[in-house]
Design an enzyme around this catalytic site. Structure first.
Site, mmCIF file in Angstrom:
data_model
loop_
_atom_site.group_PDB
_atom_site.id
_atom_site.type_symbol
_atom_site.label_atom_id
_atom_site.label_comp_id
_atom_site.label_asym_id
_atom_site.label_seq_id
_atom_site.Cartn_x
_atom_site.Cartn_y
_atom_site.Cartn_z
ATOM 1 N N ARG A 80 13.509 6.600 -8.856
ATOM 2 C CA ARG A 80 12.316 7.324 -9.304
ATOM 3 C C ARG A 80 12.047 8.562 -8.445
ATOM 4 N NH1 ARG A 80 7.386 3.909 -9.445
ATOM 5 N NH2 ARG A 80 6.699 5.398 -11.019
ATOM 6 N N ALA B 7 0.822 -1.202 0.000
ATOM 7 C CA ALA B 7 0.000 0.000 0.000
ATOM 8 C C ALA B 7 0.861 1.259 0.000
ATOM 9 C CB ALA B 7 -0.944 0.003 1.202
ATOM 10 N N ARG C 18 -29.012 -22.374 -9.765
ATOM 11 C CA ARG C 18 -30.326 -22.948 -10.103
ATOM 12 C C ARG C 18 -30.969 -23.577 -8.870
ATOM 13 N NH1 ARG C 18 -29.948 -26.874 -15.177
ATOM 14 N NH2 ARG C 18 -32.209 -26.886 -14.834
ATOM 15 N N CYS D 8 2.274 -12.565 0.664
ATOM 16 C CA CYS D 8 1.429 -13.730 0.368
ATOM 17 C C CYS D 8 2.233 -14.884 -0.225
ATOM 18 C CB CYS D 8 0.315 -13.337 -0.608
ATOM 19 S SG CYS D 8 -0.746 -12.003 -0.028
ATOM 20 N N ASP E 159 -3.208 -3.453 5.151
ATOM 21 C CA ASP E 159 -3.696 -4.322 6.220
ATOM 22 C C ASP E 159 -3.988 -3.588 7.527
ATOM 23 O OD1 ASP E 159 -3.308 -6.281 4.364
ATOM 24 O OD2 ASP E 159 -1.660 -7.293 5.407
#
Length: 461
Positions: A74, A14, A450, A47, A291
């Site tokens: 960057r 994040a 169904r 993960c 998280d």
């Protein structure tokens, strides 16, 4: 225009996604970016750690999406092995400590992103800090566990907890040639499933040679002689299970110690509360993602804590847009997750029966057994699909799938239907891909839809 400073606490999914997106929208002359990460690694797949430990992923660095050097190239000041110790909201600054030198300093900010992640649940029980007891949250954790496996004097592993990490680590221990015992306090493994579906996971793990002990809480970790004696067994109220290594897979909780101390709003699960743009509620220039936050469950309408890398990366993109002067939102989740233990695939989305009852929903449930391909086609594998639908409206509430190859990703059909607010009757008309190598004429999810449609009608919907 004067240059602003963005401070990011947390250098994984994040946090660095937010920083990267903000950098795309604003150059270094407009926005200075300073990011703090306390570990040795940034922008990696937590993960993937169980699969690296298990040998499916051969190199640790394969889990690293971007190195610190690539971020710095960057135009980001990424400070590794540096932990933020305090957030001063009134003064718009953070206090950070260099974990190598111990030196501390304050850094001011115009905009702040909190991406502190989650911490593994580690009960305060005797022996939990003994050598040979491992959590598996970071790359450092994974390396420590591999080091222990390479030097363990015996071949007995006990995994504590039977959620996603627990079952994945049980498989990893099996691949290392260990005799594996899974100690689970719940009725069945995978508490994110209903017990009847968890029983299918239990039966499959028994077939793989994993001993599963349900309804059993750990009381303490038994160790050898001396103050730093190695782990030798896991003790519950009902017995002792010999162990040369113990892996904790009990789950995680939001790491919001800093945020809470700063007075930021926390939810019932301890996660930060944000608006749809991932701004911390009540704070114009503070964002949070990953998280450490709670998010809206689109099915139940309540906040929940769902720690997944998919969400963390999306949060980062939304935050980066806001920081960079753009606009984006994260509307919420439906709770989709997949996992596996050896060749058994496990998937869920939406609500369990327990969840539906907690929010006061009346519902019907159906289960169907089908195959991943046309039954006559070579390689067709069995799967069980369970579906929940709202009692009168027929609105889809949740789907759980347990099966072999080709089972888990079918849950994506249900995830889209949940997001769209579809009824089970509407689902029966979905135009899904069909050919014998890929599916029966009626896909298993549609067979369940169904049957659920019929159950809703019979119940008076």
């Amino acid at each position: 225009m004067a240059q602003e400073r963005l401070v990011v606490i947390g250098g994984d999914a994040a946090g660095m996604s937010a920083a990267s997106q903000a950098r795309r929208l604003k150059g270094p002359q407009e926005l200075e970016i300073v990011a703090f990460e306390r570990s040795h690694f940034a922008s990696y797949s937590a993960c993937g750690v169980p699969y690296w430990v298990g040998g499916d992923v051969t190199e640790r660095d394969d889990l690293i999406a971007r190195t610190p050097e690539e971020h710095r190239a960057r135009g980001m000041d990424l400070r590794m092995r540096t932990e933020v110790m305090e957030i001063d909201l009134a003064g718009q600054r953070v206090r950070a400590r260099d974990l190598e030198s111990g030196a501390e300093s304050w850094t001011g900010f115009d905009k702040l992103v909190i991406a502190t992640g989650a911490r593994p649940v580690r009960p305060s029980l005797p022996g939990m800090d003994a050598p040979g007891v491992h959590g598996v949250q970071t790359l450092d954790d994974g390396q420590a566990l591999l080091d222990t496996l390479a030097t363990a004097g015996g071949r007995r592993a006990v995994v504590v907890g039977a959620g996603y990490i627990g079952v994945e680590m049980a498989e990893a221990m099996l691949k290392h040639g260990f005799e594996v015992t899974l100690v689970n306090r719940g009725e069945q493994p995978m508490a994110t499933l209903d017990p009847d579906m968890g029983r299918l996971v239990h039966e499959a793990m028994d077939g793989l040679g994993i001993t599963t002990v349900n309804d059993s809480a750990v009381a303490k970790i038994l160790t050898g002689p001396g103050p730093r004696g190695r782990v030798r067994a896991v003790a519950t109220e009902d017995g002792e299970y010999p162990a040369d290594v113990v892996v904790l897979g009990i789950g995680v909780e939001p790491e919001t110690t800093l945020a809470g101390a700063a007075g930021l709003p926390l939810g019932v699960y301890g996660g930060l509360l944000t608006d749809l743009a991932m701004r911390v509620r009540g704070y114009e220039n503070v964002w949070a993602g990953g998280d450490c936050v709670e998010v809206l469950d689109l099915v139940s309408g309540r906040e929940r804590h769902v720690p997944l890398g998919t969400h963390a990366n999306k949060h980062g993109q939304v935050i980066g847009a806001g920081v960079g002067g753009g606009y984006a939102i994260f509307p919420g989740v439906v709770g989709t997750a997949v996992s596996k233990v050896c060749d058994l695939e496990i998937a869920r989305t939406g609500l369990r029966e327990k969840d539906a009852r907690e929010v006061g929903l009346r519902f019907v449930t159906v289960s169907v057994e089908s195959t991943s391909r046309a039954g006559y086609y070579p390689g067709a594998a069995p799967m069980t699909v369970k579906m929940l639908a709202e009692h009168r409206t027929g609105r889809l509430l949740g789907v759980q799938i347990v099966g072999r190859e080709g089972a888990a990703k079918r849950v994506d059909i249900a995830a889209v239907a949940l997001t769209a607010g579809m009824t089970v009757e509407q689902m029966t008309a979905l135009d899904l891909g069909y050919a014998p190598p890929f599916s029966p004429v009626w896909d298993p999810v549609l067979v369940a839809a169904r049957k659920a449609t019929a159950a809703v009608r019979e119940a008076g919907g």
